[in-house]
Design an enzyme around this catalytic site. Structure first.
Site, mmCIF file in Angstrom:
data_model
loop_
_atom_site.group_PDB
_atom_site.id
_atom_site.type_symbol
_atom_site.label_atom_id
_atom_site.label_comp_id
_atom_site.label_asym_id
_atom_site.label_seq_id
_atom_site.Cartn_x
_atom_site.Cartn_y
_atom_site.Cartn_z
ATOM 1 N N ARG A 1 -3.867 10.485 27.232
ATOM 2 C CA ARG A 1 -3.156 10.698 26.581
ATOM 3 C C ARG A 1 -3.603 10.302 24.894
ATOM 4 O O ARG A 1 -2.657 10.728 23.983
ATOM 5 C CB ARG A 1 -1.709 9.723 26.727
ATOM 6 C CG ARG A 1 -1.275 9.820 28.324
ATOM 7 C CD ARG A 1 -0.698 8.726 28.645
ATOM 8 N NE ARG A 1 -1.648 7.905 28.271
ATOM 9 C CZ ARG A 1 -0.905 5.987 28.164
ATOM 10 N NH1 ARG A 1 0.653 6.063 28.676
ATOM 11 N NH2 ARG A 1 -2.007 5.257 27.913
ATOM 12 N N HIS B 1 -5.027 -2.260 -7.824
ATOM 13 C CA HIS B 1 -3.770 -2.932 -7.870
ATOM 14 C C HIS B 1 -4.283 -4.542 -7.666
ATOM 15 O O HIS B 1 -5.318 -4.752 -6.934
ATOM 16 C CB HIS B 1 -2.732 -2.591 -6.842
ATOM 17 C CG HIS B 1 -3.025 -0.790 -7.517
ATOM 18 N ND1 HIS B 1 -1.074 -0.409 -6.966
ATOM 19 C CD2 HIS B 1 -2.899 -0.101 -8.885
ATOM 20 C CE1 HIS B 1 -1.821 0.942 -7.348
ATOM 21 N NE2 HIS B 1 -2.273 0.959 -8.858
ATOM 22 N N GLU C 1 -3.826 -2.160 18.895
ATOM 23 C CA GLU C 1 -3.067 -3.433 18.584
ATOM 24 C C GLU C 1 -3.294 -3.932 17.028
ATOM 25 O O GLU C 1 -4.146 -4.005 16.208
ATOM 26 C CB GLU C 1 -3.106 -4.795 19.375
ATOM 27 C CG GLU C 1 -3.098 -5.441 20.682
ATOM 28 C CD GLU C 1 -3.629 -6.286 21.482
ATOM 29 O OE1 GLU C 1 -3.865 -7.200 20.322
ATOM 30 O OE2 GLU C 1 -3.612 -6.821 22.419
ATOM 31 N N LYS D 1 -4.289 -8.958 1.929
ATOM 32 C CA LYS D 1 -3.324 -8.019 2.902
ATOM 33 C C LYS D 1 -4.490 -7.859 3.667
ATOM 34 O O LYS D 1 -5.835 -7.921 3.991
ATOM 35 C CB LYS D 1 -3.896 -7.078 1.690
ATOM 36 C CG LYS D 1 -3.116 -7.072 0.500
ATOM 37 C CD LYS D 1 -3.264 -6.318 -0.921
ATOM 38 C CE LYS D 1 -3.039 -6.466 -2.019
ATOM 39 N NZ LYS D 1 -3.012 -5.639 -2.951
ATOM 40 N N TYR E 1 -0.301 -1.460 5.965
ATOM 41 C CA TYR E 1 -1.099 -2.881 5.824
ATOM 42 C C TYR E 1 0.010 -4.114 5.356
ATOM 43 O O TYR E 1 1.268 -3.939 5.140
ATOM 44 C CB TYR E 1 -1.861 -2.989 4.651
ATOM 45 C CG TYR E 1 -1.613 -2.472 3.333
ATOM 46 C CD1 TYR E 1 -1.121 -1.012 3.220
ATOM 47 C CD2 TYR E 1 -1.070 -2.630 2.593
ATOM 48 C CE1 TYR E 1 -0.458 -0.549 2.153
ATOM 49 C CE2 TYR E 1 -0.405 -2.886 0.862
ATOM 50 C CZ TYR E 1 -0.101 -1.772 0.788
ATOM 51 O OH TYR E 1 0.300 -1.102 -0.042
HETATM 52 C C1 LIG Z 1 3.406 -1.884 -3.178
HETATM 53 C C2 LIG Z 1 4.450 -1.579 -3.312
HETATM 54 C C3 LIG Z 1 5.423 -0.291 -4.052
HETATM 55 N N1 LIG Z 1 6.731 -0.902 -3.554
HETATM 56 C C4 LIG Z 1 7.360 0.796 -4.140
HETATM 57 C C5 LIG Z 1 7.024 1.321 -5.996
HETATM 58 C C6 LIG Z 1 7.183 2.963 -6.009
HETATM 59 O O1 LIG Z 1 8.455 3.170 -6.103
HETATM 60 C C7 LIG Z 1 6.277 3.093 -4.711
HETATM 61 C C8 LIG Z 1 4.826 3.078 -4.695
HETATM 62 O O2 LIG Z 1 4.343 2.298 -5.308
HETATM 63 P P1 LIG Z 1 3.137 1.940 -5.833
HETATM 64 O O3 LIG Z 1 2.776 3.384 -6.971
HETATM 65 O O4 LIG Z 1 2.683 1.524 -6.302
HETATM 66 O O5 LIG Z 1 2.146 2.719 -4.713
HETATM 67 P P2 LIG Z 1 0.877 2.451 -4.267
HETATM 68 O O6 LIG Z 1 0.054 2.820 -5.709
HETATM 69 O O7 LIG Z 1 0.191 2.918 -3.261
HETATM 70 O O8 LIG Z 1 0.514 0.879 -4.281
HETATM 71 C C9 LIG Z 1 -0.455 -0.324 -3.428
HETATM 72 O O9 LIG Z 1 -1.977 0.361 -3.959
HETATM 73 C C10 LIG Z 1 -2.800 -0.304 -3.686
HETATM 74 C C11 LIG Z 1 -3.641 -0.024 -2.540
HETATM 75 C C12 LIG Z 1 -2.287 -1.822 -2.973
HETATM 76 O O10 LIG Z 1 -3.189 -2.453 -2.764
HETATM 77 C C13 LIG Z 1 -0.905 -2.323 -2.982
HETATM 78 O O11 LIG Z 1 -0.731 -2.868 -2.133
HETATM 79 C C14 LIG Z 1 -0.479 -1.286 -3.865
HETATM 80 O O12 LIG Z 1 -0.252 -1.905 -5.180
HETATM 81 O O13 LIG Z 1 6.888 2.100 -3.847
HETATM 82 C C15 LIG Z 1 7.506 -1.134 -2.809
HETATM 83 O O14 LIG Z 1 8.958 -0.743 -3.102
HETATM 84 N N2 LIG Z 1 6.885 -2.253 -2.585
HETATM 85 C C16 LIG Z 1 5.535 -1.985 -2.521
HETATM 86 O O15 LIG Z 1 5.110 -3.331 -1.522
#
Ligand SMILES: Cc1cn([C@H]2C[C@H](O)[C@@H](COP(=O)(O)OP(=O)(O)O[C@H]3O[C@H](C)C(=O)[C@H](O)[C@H]3O)O2)c(=O)[nH]c1=O
Length: 190
Positions: A28, A66, A33, A76, A136
């Site tokens: 399948r 970030h 996990e 993480k 994550y």
């Molecule tokens: C991280 C996060 C984002 N958001 C919202 C905020 C924005 O409206 C949208 C996208 O967020 P962002 O552009 O910051 O997503 P990534 O660029 O993937 O950010 C992540 O990218 C790198 C690899 C990381 O390690 C962090 O976990 C995180 O910063 O999701 C949330 O509502 N909750 C959250 O925990």
């Protein structure tokens, strides 16, 4: 350390762990996990309180670098559940002997890879396949005002993003494209 299928190896930056678990495959497909409180010993991890899902449609998408500061700092457990990423962590812990050092590791869903990133690190990944999905767990809730970004091609860090990027610049969010350089953070504080 192994546990039937799980292997855990510490990488070159103290506390960063590469975990390889088992994909149970059959006609399948596969079963893995994603996390197991009994089997996963992650020194430095608090209680995971939030799960994130990051879907990137195209290879060559880069998210980060970030970091989350102060009480909002997160450890993480990062796992591609579809596709593969070149994952990069930067040691931003002032007292660390590897302060401002970085490492890159390829994580693939096919290998059931996961990376444990302790608090105090900058984190980023570059997708290596279309439709890469990264799951994550974090141990501190998201605090948008307490997050910072460092430019992905920072001249001080000189991160090697691998051959995937030789051809072109990555697909970035506007925020990441305009992220400050490390030198600006060092000048004004993180
Ligand atoms: C991280 C996060 C984002 N958001 C919202 C905020 C924005 O409206 C949208 C996208 O967020 P962002 O552009 O910051 O997503 P990534 O660029 O993937 O950010 C992540 O990218 C790198 C690899 C990381 O390690 C962090 O976990 C995180 O910063 O999701 C949330 O509502 N909750 C959250 O925990």
């Amino acid at each position: 350390m192994t546990n039937s299928a799980l292997t855990v190896s510490e990488l070159s930056l103290a506390g960063v762990l590469l975990l390889r678990d088992k994909n149970f495959r059959d006609v399948r497909g596969r079963f893995t996990e994603l996390w197991n409180a009994e089997r996963y010993r992650l020194p430095g991890a608090g209680v995971f309180c939030q799960d994130n899902l990051s879907v990137s449609a195209k290879r060559g998408t880069l998210r980060g670098i970030h970091f989350q500061r102060g009480a909002a700092a997160q450890s993480k457990l990062v796992r591609p559940v579809c596709g593969a990423v070149r994952d990069v962590v930067v040691d931003l812990r002032p007292g660390s002997t590897t302060y401002l050092k970085w490492l890159a590791v390829t994580l693939s869903a096919q290998n059931a890879d996961a990376l444990f990133v302790p608090k105090g690190f900058g984190h980023a990944f570059l997708t290596l396949e279309d439709e890469t999905v990264v799951f994550y767990k974090v141990d501190t809730p998201y605090r948008p005002g307490e997050e910072g970004a460092i430019r992905w091609n920072d001249p001080t860090l000189q991160i090697d993003w691998g051959s995937e990027l030789f051809a072109r610049t990555p697909i970035l969010s506007e925020k990441d494209a305009a992220a400050p350089l490390l030198s600006e953070w060092l000048e004004r504080g993180f």
